[in-house]
Design an enzyme around this catalytic site. Structure first.
Site, PDB file in Angstrom:
ATOM      1  N   GLU A 108       0.988  -1.602   0.137  1.00  0.00           N
ATOM      2  CA  GLU A 108      -0.149   0.169  -0.085  1.00  0.00           C
ATOM      3  C   GLU A 108       1.149   1.611  -0.013  1.00  0.00           C
ATOM      4  O   GLU A 108       1.605   1.150   0.629  1.00  0.00           O
ATOM      5  CB  GLU A 108      -1.285  -0.153   1.552  1.00  0.00           C
ATOM      6  CG  GLU A 108      -2.149  -0.481   1.429  1.00  0.00           C
ATOM      7  CD  GLU A 108      -3.331   0.522   0.436  1.00  0.00           C
ATOM      8  OE1 GLU A 108      -2.733   1.722  -0.303  1.00  0.00           O
ATOM      9  OE2 GLU A 108      -4.276   0.757   0.631  1.00  0.00           O
ATOM     10  N   ASP A 109       0.474   2.572  -0.833  1.00  0.00           N
ATOM     11  CA  ASP A 109       0.685   3.326  -0.756  1.00  0.00           C
ATOM     12  C   ASP A 109       1.118   4.367   0.931  1.00  0.00           C
ATOM     13  O   ASP A 109       1.727   4.938   1.454  1.00  0.00           O
ATOM     14  CB  ASP A 109       0.337   4.830  -1.382  1.00  0.00           C
ATOM     15  CG  ASP A 109      -1.006   5.083  -1.410  1.00  0.00           C
ATOM     16  OD1 ASP A 109      -1.994   4.042  -0.476  1.00  0.00           O
ATOM     17  OD2 ASP A 109      -1.171   5.954  -2.225  1.00  0.00           O
TER      18      ASP A 109
HETATM   19  P1  IMP Z   1      -7.716   4.939   4.874  1.00  0.00           P
HETATM   20  O1  IMP Z   1      -8.906   4.244   3.755  1.00  0.00           O
HETATM   21  O2  IMP Z   1      -8.183   6.626   5.229  1.00  0.00           O
HETATM   22  O3  IMP Z   1      -6.993   4.282   5.042  1.00  0.00           O
HETATM   23  O4  IMP Z   1      -7.181   6.047   2.968  1.00  0.00           O
HETATM   24  C1  IMP Z   1      -6.009   4.653   3.082  1.00  0.00           C
HETATM   25  C2  IMP Z   1      -5.846   6.261   0.883  1.00  0.00           C
HETATM   26  O5  IMP Z   1      -6.373   7.044   1.164  1.00  0.00           O
HETATM   27  C3  IMP Z   1      -4.641   5.473   0.922  1.00  0.00           C
HETATM   28  O6  IMP Z   1      -3.915   4.295  -0.058  1.00  0.00           O
HETATM   29  C4  IMP Z   1      -4.285   7.173   0.228  1.00  0.00           C
HETATM   30  O7  IMP Z   1      -4.451   6.442  -1.455  1.00  0.00           O
HETATM   31  C5  IMP Z   1      -5.326   7.195   0.028  1.00  0.00           C
HETATM   32  N1  IMP Z   1      -4.921   8.470   1.487  1.00  0.00           N
HETATM   33  C6  IMP Z   1      -4.746   8.918   2.724  1.00  0.00           C
HETATM   34  N2  IMP Z   1      -4.057   9.428   2.833  1.00  0.00           N
HETATM   35  C7  IMP Z   1      -3.285  10.896   1.934  1.00  0.00           C
HETATM   36  C8  IMP Z   1      -2.695  11.200   1.839  1.00  0.00           C
HETATM   37  O8  IMP Z   1      -1.528  11.817   2.583  1.00  0.00           O
HETATM   38  N3  IMP Z   1      -2.285  12.067   0.393  1.00  0.00           N
HETATM   39  C9  IMP Z   1      -2.382  10.504  -0.684  1.00  0.00           C
HETATM   40  N4  IMP Z   1      -3.309   9.514  -0.762  1.00  0.00           N
HETATM   41  C10 IMP Z   1      -4.210   9.854   0.531  1.00  0.00           C
HETATM   42 MG    MG Z   2      -4.483   4.172  -1.714  1.00  0.00          MG
END
Ligand code: IMP
Ligand code: MG
Length: 188
Positions: A108-109
């Protein structure tokens, strides 16, 4: 001779601060590859990269994996074009192959709220992999809403919207070779 300005310097104007530079990324990605080699010695692994943010990370990480390796892709959407998670995860592209009895590493990124990863882990566990691990380049731990297990973390980052090295804002900035904080005026 090209007379136009290359695009990267103008994109760089939208960056408030470089959080993690190219050399730091390079070194840490090599360390993560070495850890995977050690933990999975004698095994085969299937890396599942989550598109599109993990694209650059995957490409660099896999160069350091000295094991029999297969790669597959999942594309998910949880954000639309904004900076806040919608909480709804959609599978835009599923895997090509079965993961049954395989050693799966999700790449994951960034893990932010944890919603995307939680959804993916639930989905993939139902497919009975032999093992299921998670490797994320970035961990925005302060924003976690769901506790998700992460085995390999590149860097912990503060609660700011970051772009570059695969991460985007509205599909822009993915090609920047560093991780930077986007100027708030860009998305406000
Ligand atoms: P989560 O489901 O809130 O954990 O978000 C995960 C996804 O949101 C990541 O795989 C990213 O694609 C996106 N994301 C979350 N924070 C960032 C950020 O600071 N920059 C760019 N993409 C983000
Ligand atoms: Mg992502």
């Amino acid at each position: 001779m090209p007379t136009t300005t290359p695009t990267t310097p103008s994109l760089t104007n939208d960056i408030a601060e470089v959080l993690i530079n190219e050399a730091q990324i390079k070194q840490r990605v090599a360390e993560l590859g070495a850890a995977i080699n050690k933990d999975f010695a004698g095994e085969q692994v299937l890396i599942i990269a989550v598109l599109k943010g993990a694209l650059l990370f995957l490409a660099d990480l896999m160069r350091h994996v000295d094991l029999p390796l297969a790669v597959d892709f999942l594309a998910v959407s949880s954000y639309g074009a904004g900076t806040q998670s919608s909480g709804v995860v959609r599978i835009l592209k599923d895997l090509d192959e079965s993961i049954e009895h395989r050693n799966v590493i999700i790449v994951e990124d960034i893990v932010d709220s944890g919603r995307t990863l939680d959804y993916l882990l639930r989905m993939l566990r139902q497919r009975h992999p032999a093992t299921l691990h998670v490797c994320t380049l970035l961990d925005k731990r302060d924003r976690r809403e769901i506790d998700v297990p992460i085995d390999y973390v590149g860097f912990e980052v503060p609660d700011a919207f970051v772009v570059g090295y695969g991460l985007d804002y509205g599909e822009h900035y993915r090609q920047l070779p560093f991780i930077g904080v986007l100027k708030p005026e860009i998305y406000q």
